[in-house]
Each structure stands twice: as structure tokens, then as C-alpha cells.
Scaffold this active site. Structure first.
Site, PDB file in Angstrom:
ATOM      1  N   ASP A 239       0.830  -1.194   0.000  1.00 56.78           N
ATOM      2  CA  ASP A 239       0.000   0.000   0.000  1.00 56.78           C
ATOM      3  C   ASP A 239       0.868   1.248   0.000  1.00 56.78           C
ATOM      4  O   ASP A 239       2.000   1.248  -0.469  1.00 56.78           O
ATOM      5  CB  ASP A 239      -0.952  -0.036   1.203  1.00 56.78           C
ATOM      6  CG  ASP A 239      -2.165   0.856   1.001  1.00 56.78           C
ATOM      7  OD1 ASP A 239      -3.071   0.447   0.268  1.00 56.78           O
ATOM      8  OD2 ASP A 239      -2.174   1.966   1.552  1.00 56.78           O
ATOM      9  N   THR A 240       0.322   2.289   0.571  1.00 58.12           N
ATOM     10  CA  THR A 240       0.909   3.617   0.603  1.00 58.12           C
ATOM     11  C   THR A 240       2.348   3.656   1.097  1.00 58.12           C
ATOM     12  O   THR A 240       2.709   2.949   2.021  1.00 58.12           O
ATOM     13  CB  THR A 240       0.049   4.486   1.548  1.00 58.12           C
ATOM     14  OG1 THR A 240      -1.318   4.348   1.164  1.00 58.12           O
ATOM     15  CG2 THR A 240       0.443   5.932   1.484  1.00 58.12           C
ATOM     16  N   VAL A 241       3.164   4.522   0.483  1.00 62.16           N
ATOM     17  CA  VAL A 241       4.511   4.785   0.976  1.00 62.16           C
ATOM     18  C   VAL A 241       4.504   6.118   1.719  1.00 62.16           C
ATOM     19  O   VAL A 241       3.631   6.961   1.499  1.00 62.16           O
ATOM     20  CB  VAL A 241       5.548   4.828  -0.167  1.00 62.16           C
ATOM     21  CG1 VAL A 241       5.564   3.503  -0.909  1.00 62.16           C
ATOM     22  CG2 VAL A 241       5.263   5.982  -1.138  1.00 62.16           C
TER      23      VAL A 241
END
Length: 388
Positions: A239-241
Site C-alpha cells: 500500500d501507501t509509501v
């Protein structure tokens, strides 16, 4: 029942580099207390500290080296900016650009494709000094969404537009793309941002959807298909970094970027873009002695889900309470941690007085269930500088 794997104080299991396998204490070298160094070895003008992560999800052993390398590069990029005199908000944007440019992350290049086979990204950034925030949602055709978010933030800091208009801080879709191009950010066709891996994942997911649509559409069958799909995809997705930074002045900043869910509906805006949800940064103020920065990953706020899968990196710092060895010496104590309920989370961290970043893939203990247990790890570092 949430099971917690907690490490108090300084972690001694963090790796020195992407290639090294033996653990060492982060206080063993340049993070030593000031009284342990001689006057000739006292660090000067240390630029700050950065902590990054490459997504909460599952990081395969076969790609562990690549995940660690991108975290190392992101840390180095931020530290280079700090050493050049940049403030925290500039450094955190630089770290995110490196994470977005990697084909191994679900952000920028190589992001998940939506139902239409296109890439739409979300990103946000917050400056703890001014509390200004910039974000973009469902933006396509831009290689580095965080640059647009950062430009929105910086433009808002200039004040009102002509005729007293309020400058935007959050733009979505075509409007975000056109604003970015008009402010000098080069466009990049969505098809050039797709990678071999993201395209193959899209084709595989599309086939699964087509097969599912041929099955019985009753409520029980729909629930079974949804659960089956979740079980199949949870181990392979990232998912998101994100990144958080503190500079030598004690300013903090946070940023986050995401390609969003695979096969999402076009136009969907995820948590990475929402104010107070994807990231947060706030300098010490009045009676609060701590500056705080946070960047999240996953979907911890979806109460309807059976398993809460997500991750977070957190930093807080304050001026050192103990008296320095010299009136000219200034110190900042930084406490940091990462936590996740996913199978793994890849992180990297570095202070400007370190020669290279330390990287680590944090994993849940064997036998635990993702979404039903929690891993927490972290450490401390002391930044020192010589006052002018």
C-alpha cells in the site's frame, strides 16, 4: 485479541544496511551521547533525521534487497537536501520522489491500475512549522504526485490570489493535472507509468472479476467471493509509501503517496490524500514541548472490515532536557517507531551524521494472523549541532 511485539528504548535488531544481516545498536556510532565524544569529534551542523517506509503489506524474501535499496535511496535523498540547508518539508518531498520512482512500490511509477486500466494516484504533504497542507487525489498523468501536493502547499503559503481568492490546497482528477502542468510540473502518460508487474496484476485481477461475474450473484455467494478475493490478494499487495523528517531547527514534516487499491473505481480518492488521515505534522507550540510527525499506510479506519490491515511511522522530538557540555552545543532528542498489522513493513532511517541509512523489514511473529496482531518497533537518536 491484539498481540503486541514491543521494543522499548533503542532497537538493537535494526540492520545497518540493505546487505548486512547482523544487528547492531543505532547508538553504537554517530548517535552517541555528546558527553561520550571528545571535543575534537563533536559533530557540527547535523542536518536532521528521516524515517521512511515502502508500504505495509507483504514483502517477499526474493525482493527484500530491492525494497531495502529504495528505502535507503529515499533516506539518502532526504539527508542530502537537509545537508544542503533545506527545511523538513523540502526533504520529506525529496524522499517521497525516490519512493514514487521505484517500480516496486504502489506509488507513482508502477502503481495499481484501476478498473479502466489507468493509474490514478493520491498524495499529501504537511509542514509542521506552518501547519499548511497540500494534497492531490485521483490524479493521472503525473509521475510524482507528491510534487504537485508540495507545490500546492508552497503556493498556499504565499497568501491569497488575485481578487482575494483563496488558493487551493487539495485538487483532484483533471483539475489537479491541469494545475500541475500550469505550474511547471511535466506530464507523463499513464501508460508509461505502468510496469510489467502492474500490468500483469491488472490482467490477472480482471480475469478473476470476469469469472466472478459469471457465478451466482446471491448474497451468500457474493460474500464468499469477496472474502476469497481478500485472502488471495492480501499477501501480494503493498500500500501507501510515506516519510517523516525533522530538521536541525526542530521543524517536522510528513508526506504520503499511493497508487490506491487495485481495480478501484475511476475517481476514487483514498486516505492518502485526506487531511489528517494520510499524514500529520506539527511543531512544538506553547505548552506542548514535542514536535510530532506521522505517516500512515493501509486502511485502519474501515470499521466494517473483519481484519484491520495497515501500518504507521511516527516521530516525536524535543530539545534535549539534560544540559549540554557547552553553551554553544544544541541537541534534539528524536524518538521514532513503526507499527503494522500487515504481514510485513519495510522501513529505512538515517540521521545526517550517519554515513548510510539503516533498513529493516519488520515482520509479524510466526504463527500470528495479519489484521489480528500488531508489531511495534522503534528507537531513539540524538541530533547535535554547534550554535553560531
Amino acid at each position: 485479541m491484539i498481540r503486541s511485539s514491543s521494543y522499548a528504548g533503542v532497537m538493537e535488531s535494526l540492520m545497518n544496511s540493505a546487505e548486512e544481516q547482523q544487528p547492531s545498536s543505532p547508538l553504537a556510532n554517530s548517535w552517541s551521547k555528546p558527553q561520550e565524544s571528545s571535543k575534537n569529534q563533536m559533530p557540527k551542523c547535523i542536518g536532521g533525521f528521516v524515517l521512511v517506509h515502502a508500504g505495509a503489506g507483504y514483502h517477499s524474501e526474493s525482493k527484500a534487497k530491492e525494497y531495502k535499496h529504495v528505502c535507503k535511496r529515499a533516506c539518502q535523498r532526504a539527508v542530502d537536501r537537509l545537508k544542503a540547508g533545506a527545511l523538513a518539508v523540502e526533504a520529506v518531498a525529496a524522499a517521497l520522489v525516490e519512493l514514487e520512482d521505484s517500480p516496486f512500490t504502489n506509488a507513482g511509477m508502477g502503481s495499481n491500475l484501476n478498473l479502466s486500466g489507468e493509474i490514478e494516484c493520491d498524495a499529501s504533504i504537511m509542514d509542521g512549522k506552518s501547519l499548511h497542507y497540500g494534497a492531490v487525489g485521483a490524479i493521472s498523468g503525473i509521475k510524482n504526485p507528491v510534487l504537485v501536493a508540495n507545490r500546492l502547499l508552497s503556493e498556499a503559503q504565499k497568501g491569497k490570489l488575485s481578487a482575494g481568492r483563496i488558493p487551493p490546497c487539495f485538487l483532484v482528477g483533471r483539475g489537479a493535472h491541469d494545475w500541475a502542468v500550469s505550474h511547471g510540473i511535466s506530464p507523463c502518460p499513464s501508460e508509461k507509468m505502468a510496469t510489467k508487474f502492474s500490468l500483469s496484476a491488472y490482467k490477472r485481477n480482471k480475469r478473476k472479476m470476469e469469472l466472478a461475474e459469471k457465478m451466482d450473484t446471491g448474497p451468500n455467494q457474493a460474500k464468499k467471493r469477496r472474502q476469497s478475493s481478500e485472502n488471495e490478494n492480501v499477501s501480494g499487495c503493498l500500500d501507501t509509501v510515506g516519510a517523516i523528517v525533522v530538521d536541525l531547527e526542530g521543524n517536522v514534516a510528513a508526506a504520503v503517496s499511493s497508487g490506491g487499491l487495485a481495480m478501484k473505481h475511476p475517481g476514487r480518492v483514498g486516505q492518502a490524500a485526506h487531511y489528517g488521515c494520510g499524514c500529520w505534522a506539527e511543531n512544538a507550540f506553547n505548552m506542548n514541548p514535542y514536535s510530532t510527525a506521522v505517516s500512515t499506510s493501509g486502511s485502519p479506519f474501515l470499521a466494517s472490515e473483519d481484519r484491520v490491515l495497515g501500518g504507521v511511522i511516527v516521530l516525536r522530538c524535543c530539545r534535549c532536557a539534560e544540559p549540554p557540555p557547552s553553551p554553544k552545543i544544541q541537541g534534539i532528542l528524536v524518538e521514532f517507531l513503526w507499527s503494522h498489522t500487515t504481514e510485513s513493513m519495510c522501513v529505512g532511517y538515517m540521521s545526517a551524521q550517519d554515513s548510510k541509512a539503516k533498513t529493516h523489514i519488520s515482520r509479524l511473529p510466526p504463527g500470528t494472523v495479519p489484521g489480528q496482531c500488531l508489531a511495534i518497533e522503534g528507537g531513539v537518536c540524538r541530533l547535535m549541532s554547534v550554535a553560531e
